[in-house]
Design a protein around this motif. Structure first.
Motif, PDB file in Angstrom:
ATOM      1  N   PRO A   1      27.047 -49.601  13.549  1.00 29.34           N
ATOM      2  CA  PRO A   1      26.468 -50.225  12.677  1.00 29.34           C
ATOM      3  C   PRO A   1      27.901 -50.896  11.724  1.00 29.34           C
ATOM      4  CG  PRO A   1      27.057 -47.739  12.081  1.00 29.34           C
ATOM      5  CD  PRO A   1      28.031 -48.111  13.421  1.00 29.34           C
ATOM      6  N   GLU A   2      27.456 -51.963  10.802  1.00 32.71           N
ATOM      7  CA  GLU A   2      27.726 -52.614   9.492  1.00 32.71           C
ATOM      8  C   GLU A   2      26.782 -52.731   8.661  1.00 32.71           C
ATOM      9  OE1 GLU A   2      28.833 -56.907  10.490  1.00 32.71           O
ATOM     10  OE2 GLU A   2      29.020 -56.554  12.696  1.00 32.71           O
ATOM     11  N   PRO A   3      27.568 -52.366   7.252  1.00 31.50           N
ATOM     12  CA  PRO A   3      26.881 -52.454   5.714  1.00 31.50           C
ATOM     13  C   PRO A   3      26.049 -53.827   5.930  1.00 31.50           C
ATOM     14  CG  PRO A   3      29.100 -52.513   5.757  1.00 31.50           C
ATOM     15  CD  PRO A   3      28.927 -52.543   7.615  1.00 31.50           C
ATOM     16  N   MET A   4      24.710 -54.498   5.712  1.00 30.94           N
ATOM     17  CA  MET A   4      24.696 -55.433   4.874  1.00 30.94           C
ATOM     18  C   MET A   4      24.462 -55.206   3.532  1.00 30.94           C
ATOM     19  SD  MET A   4      20.950 -56.511   6.515  1.00 30.94           S
ATOM     20  CE  MET A   4      21.145 -57.530   7.363  1.00 30.94           C
ATOM     21  N   ILE A   5      25.174 -55.761   2.543  1.00 29.41           N
ATOM     22  CA  ILE A   5      25.508 -55.810   1.328  1.00 29.41           C
ATOM     23  C   ILE A   5      24.751 -56.946   0.455  1.00 29.41           C
ATOM     24  CG2 ILE A   5      26.315 -54.989  -0.437  1.00 29.41           C
ATOM     25  CD1 ILE A   5      27.309 -52.812   1.150  1.00 29.41           C
ATOM     26  N   PRO A   6      23.857 -57.577  -0.259  1.00 30.70           N
ATOM     27  CA  PRO A   6      23.084 -58.215  -0.910  1.00 30.70           C
ATOM     28  C   PRO A   6      24.832 -59.269  -2.017  1.00 30.70           C
ATOM     29  CG  PRO A   6      22.791 -56.387  -1.702  1.00 30.70           C
ATOM     30  CD  PRO A   6      23.355 -56.298  -1.151  1.00 30.70           C
ATOM     31  N   GLU A   7      24.513 -60.231  -1.644  1.00 35.36           N
ATOM     32  CA  GLU A   7      25.966 -60.801  -2.429  1.00 35.36           C
ATOM     33  C   GLU A   7      26.038 -60.267  -3.887  1.00 35.36           C
ATOM     34  OE1 GLU A   7      26.351 -64.958  -2.146  1.00 35.36           O
ATOM     35  OE2 GLU A   7      26.740 -64.547   0.338  1.00 35.36           O
ATOM     36  N   ILE A   8      24.563 -60.412  -4.452  1.00 36.62           N
ATOM     37  CA  ILE A   8      24.197 -60.447  -5.909  1.00 36.62           C
ATOM     38  C   ILE A   8      23.095 -58.944  -5.474  1.00 36.62           C
ATOM     39  CG2 ILE A   8      23.131 -61.450  -7.901  1.00 36.62           C
ATOM     40  CD1 ILE A   8      23.684 -64.193  -7.084  1.00 36.62           C
ATOM     41  N   GLY A   9      23.460 -58.552  -6.817  1.00 39.84           N
ATOM     42  CA  GLY A   9      22.858 -57.289  -7.210  1.00 39.84           C
ATOM     43  C   GLY A   9      23.009 -55.718  -6.361  1.00 39.84           C
ATOM     44  N   ALA A  10      23.696 -55.635  -5.868  1.00 37.28           N
ATOM     45  CA  ALA A  10      24.474 -54.978  -4.733  1.00 37.28           C
ATOM     46  C   ALA A  10      25.108 -53.687  -5.449  1.00 37.28           C
ATOM     47  CB  ALA A  10      25.653 -55.422  -3.721  1.00 37.28           C
ATOM     48  N   ARG A  11      25.013 -53.892  -6.814  1.00 42.07           N
ATOM     49  CA  ARG A  11      25.757 -52.802  -8.055  1.00 42.07           C
ATOM     50  C   ARG A  11      24.896 -53.535  -9.058  1.00 42.07           C
ATOM     51  NH1 ARG A  11      28.822 -48.891  -7.907  1.00 42.07           N
ATOM     52  NH2 ARG A  11      30.079 -47.907  -9.761  1.00 42.07           N
ATOM     53  N   ILE A  12      24.192 -52.929  -9.103  1.00 42.79           N
ATOM     54  CA  ILE A  12      23.363 -53.237 -11.059  1.00 42.79           C
ATOM     55  C   ILE A  12      23.740 -51.641 -11.859  1.00 42.79           C
ATOM     56  CG2 ILE A  12      20.926 -53.144 -12.094  1.00 42.79           C
ATOM     57  CD1 ILE A  12      21.134 -55.620 -10.185  1.00 42.79           C
ATOM     58  N   MET A  13      24.399 -52.367 -13.114  1.00 36.31           N
ATOM     59  CA  MET A  13      24.621 -51.559 -14.401  1.00 36.31           C
ATOM     60  C   MET A  13      23.864 -51.189 -15.007  1.00 36.31           C
ATOM     61  SD  MET A  13      27.103 -51.959 -11.953  1.00 36.31           S
ATOM     62  CE  MET A  13      28.830 -50.991 -12.996  1.00 36.31           C
ATOM     63  N   SER A  14      24.168 -49.624 -15.870  1.00 39.91           N
ATOM     64  CA  SER A  14      22.955 -49.310 -16.838  1.00 39.91           C
ATOM     65  C   SER A  14      23.211 -49.937 -18.203  1.00 39.91           C
ATOM     66  CB  SER A  14      24.549 -48.679 -17.174  1.00 39.91           C
ATOM     67  OG  SER A  14      23.997 -47.643 -19.078  1.00 39.91           O
ATOM     68  N   LEU A  15      22.127 -50.929 -18.491  1.00 43.72           N
ATOM     69  CA  LEU A  15      21.502 -51.585 -19.917  1.00 43.72           C
ATOM     70  C   LEU A  15      22.566 -51.037 -20.590  1.00 43.72           C
ATOM     71  CD1 LEU A  15      17.945 -52.564 -19.345  1.00 43.72           C
ATOM     72  CD2 LEU A  15      19.762 -53.306 -18.543  1.00 43.72           C
ATOM     73  N   GLN A  16      23.061 -50.198 -21.119  1.00 39.77           N
ATOM     74  CA  GLN A  16      24.042 -49.602 -22.114  1.00 39.77           C
ATOM     75  C   GLN A  16      25.301 -49.196 -21.701  1.00 39.77           C
ATOM     76  OE1 GLN A  16      22.397 -48.403 -25.072  1.00 39.77           O
ATOM     77  NE2 GLN A  16      20.661 -50.054 -23.933  1.00 39.77           N
ATOM     78  N   ASP A  17      25.451 -49.871 -21.314  1.00 42.35           N
ATOM     79  CA  ASP A  17      27.118 -49.554 -20.227  1.00 42.35           C
ATOM     80  C   ASP A  17      26.916 -49.915 -19.293  1.00 42.35           C
ATOM     81  OD1 ASP A  17      29.638 -48.673 -19.669  1.00 42.35           O
ATOM     82  OD2 ASP A  17      29.605 -46.672 -19.854  1.00 42.35           O
ATOM     83  N   PRO A  18      27.561 -51.414 -19.017  1.00 41.93           N
ATOM     84  CA  PRO A  18      27.914 -51.941 -18.129  1.00 41.93           C
ATOM     85  C   PRO A  18      29.319 -52.189 -17.075  1.00 41.93           C
ATOM     86  CG  PRO A  18      28.668 -53.503 -20.165  1.00 41.93           C
ATOM     87  CD  PRO A  18      28.042 -52.001 -20.614  1.00 41.93           C
TER      88      PRO A  18
END
Ligand code: TYM
Length: 330
Positions: A176-193
């Motif tokens: 299998p291959e991972p399918m990772i979105p180009e944008i949004g694959a790691r949304i950060m905390s709004l309080q601590d980016p």
């Protein structure tokens, strides 16, 4: 349907879904349904690696099933089941444990993080969690695994296990291959980016929940940490503004350049209001549909039972081939 590539993904019903889960995974699972053979699961077996209240686990599993349908997962297009409903996943996980090295599992970042967070309950299940995930993926001849960035390491481990197994027994398991979105694959905390947005975040303002009211959403974005610059500009420095731009881009479908143009000369306050508004527009219809589905328990039951039956048929065949190769009498 048959010449389409297979996609497998799962989400744990271990807490409320966050905007990170939605953007990093769920939204993409919906979009893949027409072009791939999609198999999705609620990973309740994974959820018990952290202690769960039984009633709450049941409630959350049903709620999450309804949320998936509310987001647009269509049981006629996708096979969408509850992991614990079929035994093949735990059985293959045991077999794969015997082809996975202790050292490999010790290196998993999520294991290290979770053992720190749950120092009073570092159970063996938490350690072997990635082999169960490998079983989920390998049982269906999966080509692609759509996940957020934090699960990439587990998919890579799955590939290593498959390669090792195939090295011994021949070409049995699909790589299998991972399918990772180009944008949004790691949304950060709004309080601590610098931290991933997570349901276990102690600062509740850091995390948008899929169930949040419009008021909560507005408040949380208003309080979101930004940076010391003043223009809405993506700098690639992992600032709070980079995070907000990523969120806004995925939700509106606008490119980063379009967003920068749209907010040229405007302040962070205006931008935050627009991001909050876009999220409210996105989540309100989902919340409404999820609530309707949740009220129809017999429909939900029909969907998950039917999917489990079909998933079992597929996975039993694969499991038998694997067991035969290993040398079990079947
Ligand atoms: P889970 O339940 O922790 O998360 C579900 C999905 O959400 C993504 N995600 C994020 N994406 C972007 N930004 C974030 N802040 C963020 N937080 C979470 C995760 O990457 C994931 O895609 N082990 C898996 C569930 C699983 C699975 C599988 C996934 C079980 N078996 C087989 C794929 C294939 C998990 O705990 O995800």
């Amino acid at each position: 349907m048959d010449n389409k590539k297979t996609v497998f993904s799962a989400i744990q019903p271990s807490g409320e879904l966050t905007l990170g889960n939605y953007i990093g995974a769920l939204k993409n699972l919906v979009n893949l349904q027409d072009d791939y053979k999609c198999i999705y699961a609620l990973a309740d077996l994974h959820a018990i690696t952290v202690r769960q209240d039984p009633e709450l686990l049941k409630k959350r599993t049903l709620e999450l099933y309804a949320i998936f349908l509310g987001c647009g997962i269509d049981p006629k297009k996708s096979l969408f089941f509850i992991q614990s409903h079929i035994y093949t996943h735990s059985e293959l996980a045991w077999l794969l444990n015997c082809y996975t090295q202790y050292g490999e599992l010790s290196r998993m970042t999520q294991f290290k993080d979770k053992s720190q967070k749950h120092a009073d309950n570092i159970n063996v299940g938490l350690f072997c969690y990635p082999t169960l995930m490998a079983a989920d993926i390998l049982l269906y001849g999966t080509d692609f695994v759509p996940v957020g960035e934090d699960q990439k390491q587990h998919v890579e481990l799955t590939r290593n296990i498959a390669q090792r197994f195939n090295g011994i027994y021949g070409d049995v398991l699909k790589m299998p291959e991972p399918m990772i979105p180009e944008i949004g694959a790691r949304i950060m905390s709004l309080q601590d980016p610098t931290k991933k947005m997570s349901k276990s975040d102690e600062n509740k303002n850091g995390c948008i929940l899929l169930s949040d009211s419009p008021d909560d959403i507005v408040k949380k974005f208003k309080k979101a940490v930004t940076d010391s610059y003043s223009e809405v500009k993506f700098r690639g420095e992992h600032t709070g503004i980079d995070n907000l731009i990523s969120i806004y881009s995925v939700i509106t479908g606008k490119s980063v350049i379009e967003i920068e143009d749209e907010f040229a000369g405007k302040g962070y306050g205006d931008f935050k209001k627009c991001v909050a508004e876009a999220i409210i527009q996105e989540l309100t219809p989902i919340q409404k549909k999820a609530k309707e589905y949740l009220e129809d328990k017999s429909y939900l039951e029909e969907c998950y039972k039917d999917a489990a039956k079909k998933a079992l048929e597929i996975s039993v065949k694969k499991l038998s081939i694997i067991k035969e190769k290993i040398g079990f009498i079947i």
